[in-house]
Design an enzyme around this catalytic site. Structure first.
Site, PDB file in Angstrom:
ATOM      1  N   GLU A 177      36.324  45.921  40.781  1.00  0.00           N
ATOM      2  CA  GLU A 177      35.879  45.496  39.436  1.00  0.00           C
ATOM      3  C   GLU A 177      34.862  44.361  39.510  1.00  0.00           C
ATOM      4  OE1 GLU A 177      39.128  44.852  36.656  1.00  0.00           O
ATOM      5  OE2 GLU A 177      37.869  43.579  35.391  1.00  0.00           O
ATOM      6  N   ASP A 211      51.256  44.441  50.634  1.00  0.00           N
ATOM      7  CA  ASP A 211      51.752  45.507  49.759  1.00  0.00           C
ATOM      8  C   ASP A 211      51.580  45.081  48.294  1.00  0.00           C
ATOM      9  OD1 ASP A 211      53.311  47.254  48.275  1.00  0.00           O
ATOM     10  OD2 ASP A 211      54.970  47.292  49.693  1.00  0.00           O
TER      11      ASP A 211
HETATM   12  C1  MEV Z   1      39.896  42.498  32.666  1.00  0.00           C
HETATM   13  O1  MEV Z   1      40.040  43.138  33.911  1.00  0.00           O
HETATM   14  C2  MEV Z   1      40.882  41.354  32.534  1.00  0.00           C
HETATM   15  C3  MEV Z   1      40.930  40.683  31.167  1.00  0.00           C
HETATM   16  O2  MEV Z   1      41.150  41.656  30.155  1.00  0.00           O
HETATM   17  C4  MEV Z   1      42.068  39.690  31.209  1.00  0.00           C
HETATM   18  C5  MEV Z   1      42.414  39.076  29.873  1.00  0.00           C
HETATM   19  O3  MEV Z   1      42.166  39.688  28.823  1.00  0.00           O
HETATM   20  O4  MEV Z   1      43.001  37.978  29.903  1.00  0.00           O
HETATM   21  C6  MEV Z   1      39.635  39.996  30.838  1.00  0.00           C
END
Ligand code: MEV
Length: 423
Positions: free
Chosen positions: A81, A275
């Site tokens: 990501e 893990d």
């Molecule tokens: C995205 O991978 C993670 C978030 O949605 C976390 C959050 O909303 O606190 C940005």
């Protein structure tokens, strides 16, 4: 007719398996080469799991700026990501002026569960088991003299009686100090070894003998203070605290709040060959331990109105005995981290989780996350549309400006830019 019924598939070489998959899925030579490339794993891949055909690489980034307990760390993160590594680095930078992260952890005690059914008298069995505690622990420890020599081993026993829809059960918890291992092998071996003796003591039947991933005795915690001026003023502090209370009171938000924490945690867990399913299961079960699904972090203001964050969660991680000690990249990542114990690794990972949560909440409570995400996403879209070299940045700029991050538009933009270049 294509069939997935392939007896003896496991006996073939990875090259032979790859040929079968090629024929099944109609893969071309380029695809076969990509799939079969095991990278730094080389031939080890074939020994790690079954039916191997190749490896699935993930990008590995380094989060910077982390100061933990007064020491600087570079943190390897393996994740698909975009934004996660940048966000962690940025959060760690903002934590530095107030001293970075302070962490702590408990002893690495894992729980082995032994389920006993058909016990004639649960209460007497409970007493008898506790009376025989030392003999049970001795029998468990006989199975792992090395661990005992290192100061670990089975240390204590808990006995619980639970009511279930199919009757009462006596649940024995073997508490094992697993030192620098994740602990599943040591604990499962011990749980299996003591089972016959437990049947003898209780007069019941042992069913399951397995580690619990809800490692409530193996906790890591981290704390950081973020100065209000550094993070954008007291309004931002209030916005983050309000976001935290939203998560605390609403499981729909809390799942996403904790997901953001796990973005950071999993990335380091994966980079170190640990893990991540065990860590995920433990984290979410721990988040629910009070009977309501709650945030793994806590945010509040201190007397100078700065933001104070803490995190606490179970982290069952190993440096020995698992993939961490085998996977060449995981070994290098441990060297980059410079950690000597599983506890130290757990504390670092807790700090990354806290940093990640801070970064997400700050972005959400201010400009939103799409602005940052969109330019990274636009990069992937531009590349997918065929942009190369300097054209990537040009396409990204136009897509973001137009707020149209779509592959069809990227292709059009690319086409126009290419025509301009030719003219
Ligand atoms: C995205 O991978 C993670 C978030 O949605 C976390 C959050 O909303 O606190 C940005």
């Amino acid at each position: 007719m294509k069939t997935s019924q392939l007896s003896g598939f496991y006996k073939l070489s990875s090259k032979e398996r790859l040929e079968i998959v090629r024929d099944f899925a109609g893969l071309n030579e380029e695809e076969i080469a990509a799939l079969g490339n095991t990278g730094s794993l080389g031939k080890i891949a074939d020994r790690m799991i079954e039916n191997v055909v190749g490896a699935m690489p993930l990008p590995l980034g380094i989060a910077v700026n982390f100061m933990i307990n007064g020491r600087d760390y570079l943190i390897p993160m393996a994740i698909e990501e975009p934004s996660v590594v940048a966000a962690a680095s940025n959060a760690a930078k903002m934590a530095r002026p107030k001293g970075g992260f302070q962490t702590s952890s408990t002893e690495p005690i894992m729980i082995g569960q032994i389920q006993v059914t058909n016990v004639p008298d649960s209460s007497s069995a409970q007493v008898a088991l506790l009376e025989q505690k030392q003999s049970i622990l001795d029998r468990a420890n006989e199975k792992d003299p090395m661990l005992v020599k290192l100061g670990g081993g089975a240390k204590d026993l808990e006995v619980r009686v639970i009511d279930t829809a199919v009757g009462p059960m006596v649940i024995v918890h073997l508490l094992v100090n697993v030192k620098d291992a994740m602990g599943a092998n040591a604990v499962n071996t011990m749980a299996e070894a003591v089972a016959p003796f437990i049947e003898h003591i209780t007069g019941g039947n042992v069913n399951l003998r397995i580690i619990s991933n809800l490692a409530t005795y193996r906790l890591a915690s981290a704390r950081a203070v973020f100065g209000k001026e550094i993070i954008g003023g007291e309004e931002v502090v209030d916005g983050i605290i309000s976001a935290y209370h939203f998560a605390k009171s609403d499981p729909y938000r809390c799942a996403t709040h904790n997901k953001g924490i796990m973005n950071g945690i999993d990335a380091v867990v994966i980079a170190t060959g640990n893990d991540f399913r065990a860590v995920e299961a433990g984290a979410h079960a721990y988040a629910s331990i009070r009977g309501q699904y709650l945030p793994l972090t806590h945010w509040e203001k201190n007397e100078t109105h700065d933001l104070v964050g803490t995190i606490e969660l179970p982290l069952a991680l190993g440096l020995v005995g698992g993939a961490t000690a085998v996977h060449p990249t995981a070994k290098i990542n441990i060297k980059i981290l410079g950690v000597k114990t599983a506890n130290e690794l757990a504390e670092i990972i807790a700090a990354v989780g806290l940093a990640q949560n801070f970064a997400a909440l700050r972005a959400l409570a201010t400009e939103g996350i799409q602005k940052g995400h969109m330019s990274l996403h636009a990069r992937n879209v531009a590349i997918a549309a065929g942009a190369q070299g300097e054209l990537i940045d040009k396409v990204v700029e136009i897509l973001v400006k137009e707020k149209q991050v779509r592959i069809d538009r990227a292709k059009e933009v690319l086409n126009n830019l290419s025509l301009e270049k030719k003219a």
